[in-house]
Write a protein that holds these residues in place. Structure first.
Motif, short mmCIF file in Angstrom:
data_model
loop_
_atom_site.label_atom_id
_atom_site.label_comp_id
_atom_site.label_asym_id
_atom_site.label_seq_id
_atom_site.Cartn_x
_atom_site.Cartn_y
_atom_site.Cartn_z
N THR A 9 0.83 -1.22 0.00
CA THR A 9 0.00 0.00 0.00
C THR A 9 0.86 1.26 0.00
OG1 THR A 9 -0.16 0.06 2.43
CG2 THR A 9 -1.85 -1.20 1.23
N CYS A 10 2.16 1.11 0.26
CA CYS A 10 3.05 2.27 0.20
C CYS A 10 3.07 2.88 -1.19
CB CYS A 10 4.47 1.87 0.60
SG CYS A 10 4.67 1.53 2.37
N GLU A 11 2.72 2.06 -2.19
CA GLU A 11 2.70 2.54 -3.57
C GLU A 11 1.78 3.75 -3.72
OE1 GLU A 11 1.61 0.83 -8.05
OE2 GLU A 11 1.52 -0.45 -6.27
N SER A 12 0.74 3.83 -2.92
CA SER A 12 -0.25 4.91 -3.05
C SER A 12 0.24 6.22 -2.44
CB SER A 12 -1.56 4.51 -2.39
OG SER A 12 -1.38 4.34 -0.99
N GLN A 13 1.41 6.18 -1.80
CA GLN A 13 1.87 7.38 -1.10
C GLN A 13 2.85 8.21 -1.91
OE1 GLN A 13 2.73 7.13 3.01
NE2 GLN A 13 1.34 5.41 3.40
N ALA A 14 2.97 7.89 -3.15
CA ALA A 14 3.73 8.70 -4.13
C ALA A 14 5.02 9.28 -3.54
CB ALA A 14 2.84 9.78 -4.72
N ALA A 15 5.00 10.56 -3.18
CA ALA A 15 6.21 11.26 -2.74
C ALA A 15 6.82 10.63 -1.49
CB ALA A 15 5.89 12.74 -2.49
N ASN A 16 6.02 10.00 -0.68
CA ASN A 16 6.51 9.41 0.56
C ASN A 16 6.66 7.89 0.47
OD1 ASN A 16 6.54 11.91 1.97
ND2 ASN A 16 4.32 11.74 2.31
N GLU A 17 6.65 7.38 -0.75
CA GLU A 17 6.70 5.92 -0.91
C GLU A 17 7.96 5.33 -0.30
OE1 GLU A 17 6.36 2.45 -4.36
OE2 GLU A 17 6.78 4.53 -4.93
N ARG A 18 9.10 5.96 -0.53
CA ARG A 18 10.36 5.42 -0.01
C ARG A 18 10.34 5.38 1.51
NH1 ARG A 18 14.83 6.77 2.37
NH2 ARG A 18 16.78 5.68 1.89
N ASP A 19 9.93 6.47 2.15
CA ASP A 19 9.89 6.51 3.61
C ASP A 19 8.89 5.50 4.16
OD1 ASP A 19 11.77 8.51 3.63
OD2 ASP A 19 10.33 10.15 3.82
N CYS A 20 7.77 5.35 3.46
CA CYS A 20 6.77 4.36 3.87
C CYS A 20 7.35 2.96 3.82
CB CYS A 20 5.54 4.49 2.97
SG CYS A 20 4.24 3.27 3.33
N LEU A 21 8.06 2.65 2.74
CA LEU A 21 8.66 1.32 2.61
C LEU A 21 9.72 1.08 3.68
CD1 LEU A 21 9.02 1.04 -1.28
CD2 LEU A 21 7.58 -0.39 0.20
N LYS A 22 10.54 2.09 3.89
CA LYS A 22 11.60 1.93 4.90
C LYS A 22 11.00 1.67 6.27
CE LYS A 22 15.67 4.20 6.87
NZ LYS A 22 16.52 5.41 6.87
N SER A 23 9.96 2.42 6.62
CA SER A 23 9.32 2.23 7.92
C SER A 23 8.66 0.86 8.02
CB SER A 23 8.27 3.34 8.13
OG SER A 23 7.58 3.14 9.33
N SER A 24 7.96 0.46 6.97
CA SER A 24 7.28 -0.83 6.98
C SER A 24 8.26 -1.99 7.06
CB SER A 24 6.42 -0.96 5.72
OG SER A 24 5.78 -2.23 5.68
N MET A 25 9.32 -1.93 6.27
CA MET A 25 10.30 -3.02 6.25
C MET A 25 11.10 -3.08 7.54
SD MET A 25 11.39 -2.40 2.27
CE MET A 25 12.67 -3.64 2.16
N SER A 26 11.46 -1.92 8.07
CA SER A 26 12.22 -1.89 9.33
C SER A 26 11.37 -2.45 10.47
CB SER A 26 12.66 -0.46 9.65
OG SER A 26 13.55 0.03 8.67
N GLY A 27 10.10 -2.09 10.48
CA GLY A 27 9.22 -2.60 11.52
C GLY A 27 9.05 -4.11 11.44
N ARG A 28 8.91 -4.62 10.22
CA ARG A 28 8.77 -6.06 10.04
C ARG A 28 10.05 -6.79 10.42
NH1 ARG A 28 5.69 -10.12 11.03
NH2 ARG A 28 5.94 -11.88 9.60
N LEU A 29 11.19 -6.20 10.09
CA LEU A 29 12.47 -6.80 10.45
C LEU A 29 12.59 -6.92 11.97
CD1 LEU A 29 15.31 -7.82 9.73
CD2 LEU A 29 16.06 -5.43 9.72
N LYS A 30 12.24 -5.86 12.67
CA LYS A 30 12.32 -5.89 14.13
C LYS A 30 11.38 -6.93 14.71
CE LYS A 30 12.09 -2.87 18.19
NZ LYS A 30 11.85 -1.47 18.66
N ALA A 31 10.17 -7.02 14.16
CA ALA A 31 9.20 -8.01 14.64
C ALA A 31 9.71 -9.43 14.42
CB ALA A 31 7.86 -7.80 13.94
N LEU A 32 10.32 -9.67 13.26
CA LEU A 32 10.85 -11.00 12.97
C LEU A 32 12.03 -11.33 13.89
CD1 LEU A 32 10.72 -11.07 9.06
CD2 LEU A 32 9.39 -12.51 10.63
N GLN A 33 12.86 -10.34 14.18
CA GLN A 33 13.99 -10.57 15.07
C GLN A 33 13.51 -10.96 16.46
OE1 GLN A 33 15.90 -6.76 14.54
NE2 GLN A 33 17.40 -7.56 13.08
N THR A 34 12.49 -10.28 16.94
CA THR A 34 11.94 -10.61 18.26
C THR A 34 11.34 -12.01 18.26
OG1 THR A 34 11.45 -8.28 18.73
CG2 THR A 34 10.23 -9.94 20.00
#
Length: 390
Positions: free
Chosen positions: A80-105
Motif C-alpha cells: 500500500t506504500c505505492e499509493s503514497q507517491a512522494a513518501n513511498e520510499r519513507d513508507c517502505l523503509k518504515s514498513s520493512m524496518s518494523g517487520r524486520l524488528k518483529a521477525l527478530q523478536t
C-alpha cells in the motif's frame, strides 16, 4: 559458517517478493521497482529475507505456518506504500524496518524455546524429544537423530530418526561443500556411527546463530559422548570454516592461571607469524587447540590413556633447537622454556584440586596436557612457515 537459504519462502517466491533473492530484472510492481532503484531499500530487503528464513528455523511447525500467513499479510500492507507517491520510499523503509524488528523478536523468542528443549536432553530426554518433535527444521531434526543414537529412554524410533536425518541433510542443500564433507564422513567405514551422528549435529549447530547473544546449549555432549564429540566438533573442513567450530569454552580456569598466561604470551609472536603467513588450514589447528583445552579441563583422565601419553612427547628439545628468530624471537622462546616447570606444577595442582586426580595421575596428565599443547603449536608452525617459505 552460517548459510541461510536465499529465498524467503515458497509463498513469497510465488508472489515475486523474493527478499534476499529479489530479482530486480523481473521487478513487476512499482513497489518492487522502488526497492530495486534504492540501494538502502535493496539492502534492507535482503536483510529482511535472511531474517525471515532464520526466524522460520527457530519456530515450531504451527508457529512457522502462522508466521508465513503473517508475512503474506504484511506484504499486502507493505504494497500500500505505492499509493503514497512522494513518501513511498519513507513508507517502505518504515514498513520493512518494523517487520524486520518483529521477525527478530520472534526469532529470539523461538530460539530460546528451542534451546530450552535442547537443554532438557541430559535430564529429561523423553520430554525433550516430545518438544523437539514440534519443529521441522534441521537443528531440531539433528537433535532427534542424536536422541535416537544416544538416549534410548527418549523413545525416538528408528524410522523417526531416519526421517529426521533426511530433513537435517536436506537443510544443507544450500551448502554443497558441507554436504560433500558430510557425505565423506558418513561413507567412511573407519568412523563410528556416534561420530557420524555428531558431525551432522555439528553442522546444524554451525548454521544456527550461536556464539553471540545465543549461548551454546550443546556443551553437555562432550562429557557424555567423549572421543566421538571431541572428534566431530573440532577441525573438520581444513579451511577458514573451522574458525566457527562449535567447541565450548574450557570447563574451568586452568588456562587463566598466571603460568599458562606466561606460556601463551611467550608463544604469541610465533602464532602471529603463522596468522600472517600460514594458509587457511590453520583454522583447523585452531579448532584442535580449543578441543585440547576443553578436554584438558573437562576430561583430563583422557590424557592418561596410552595413545594420548604417547603423542605428548617432551617438546623441550624442539624448543631449544628452534633457530628462526625472525618469526619467534629468542627471548620469547627462552621464556617459554623457563616457564614450563611452573606450567606443569600449576596444571597438576589444578587437576588434583579441581578434578580430584591422585598425585601420580595429576602429574602424568599434566605432563601430557602441557606437551600436547606445545606440540600442536610447534607442528602448525613448522608446517605453515615451511609452506610460506616455498
Amino acid at each position: 559458517m552460517r548459510h541461510h537459504a536465499a529465498c524467503i519462502a515458497m509463498l513469497l517466491c510465488a508472489s515475486h517478493a523474493f527478499g534476499a533473492s529479489f530479482d530486480c530484472a523481473k521487478a513487476a510492481s512499482n513497489v518492487e521497482k522502488t526497492i530495486c532503484a534504492d540501494k538502502s531499500l535493496n539492502a534492507l530487503d535482503e536483510q529482511l529475507g535472511q531474517q525471515y528464513q532464520e526466524t522460520l528455523t527457530n519456530l515450531t511447525a504451527d508457529e512457522a505456518t502462522n508466521t508465513r500467513t503473517a508475512q503474506r499479510n504484511w506484504l499486502t500492507e507493505r504494497n500500500t506504500c505505492e499509493s503514497q507517491a512522494a513518501n513511498e520510499r519513507d513508507c517502505l523503509k518504515s514498513s520493512m524496518s518494523g517487520r524486520l524488528k518483529a521477525l527478530q523478536t520472534l526469532s529470539d523468542n523461538g530460539a530460546k524455546a528451542l534451546d530450552s528443549a535442547i537443554a532438557d536432553i541430559p535430564s529429561k530426554p523423553a520430554d525433550a524429544a516430545t518438544r523437539l518433535r514440534a519443529y521441522r527444521g534441521g537443528l531440531a531434526s539433528a537433535w532427534l537423530v542424536y536422541l535416537h543414537q544416544f538416549e534410548p529412554t527418549a523413545a525416538v524410533t528408528g524410522s523417526e530418526a531416519q526421517a529426521r536425518h533426511k530433513i537435517a541433510v536436506n537443510a544443507l542443500s544450500d551448502d554443497t561443500f558441507a554436504q560433500s564433507v558430510l557425505q565423506d564422513v558418513e561413507n567412511d567405514p573407519k568412523l563410528s556411527r556416534d561420530q557420524k551422528v555428531l558431525t551432522l549435529l555439528r553442522m546444524q549447530i554451525e548454521r544456527a546463530d550461536y556464539g553471540g547473544a545465543r549461548p551454546y546449549v550443546h556443551c553437555f555432549v562432550f562429557a557424555r559422548q567423549g572421543d566421538a564429540a571431541y572428534d566431530a566438533m573440532g577441525g573438520l573442513y581444513g579451511s577458514s570454516r573451522d574458525g566457527s567450530a562449535p567447541v565450548c569454552q574450557p570447563a574451568g580456569n586452568l588456562f587463566e592461571q598466571p603460568a599458562w598466561k606466561r606460556l601463551n604470551d611467550a608463544f604469541q609472536p610465533l602464532m602471529e607469524a603463522i596468522g600472517s603467513q600460514g594458509g587457511t588450514i590453520r583454522f583447523a589447528s585452531y579448532a584442535s587447540f580449543s578441543v585440547l583445552e576443553l578436554r584438558a579441563t573437562l576430561s583430563p583422565r583422557d590424557f592418561l590413556k596410552p595413545a594420548m601419553r604417547k603423542n605428548a612427547q617432551d617438546s623441550t628439545g624442539d624448543l631449544r633447537a628452534w633457530r628462526d628468530s625472525k618469526d619467534w624471537p629468542d627471548a620469547q622462546r627462552q621464556a617459554a622454556l623457563k616457564v614450563l616447570p611452573d606450567v606443569q606444577t600449576t596444571t597438576a595442582k589444578w587437576l588434583r584440586e579441581q578434578r580430584g586426580l591422585s598425585e601420580q595421575d595429576a602429574q602424568q596428565a599434566a605432563r601430557a596436557i602441557v606437551f600436547s599443547w606445545i606440540n600442536e603449536r610447534m607442528a602448525l608452525a613448522n608446517d605453515s612457515l615451511e609452506a610460506a617459505s616455498n
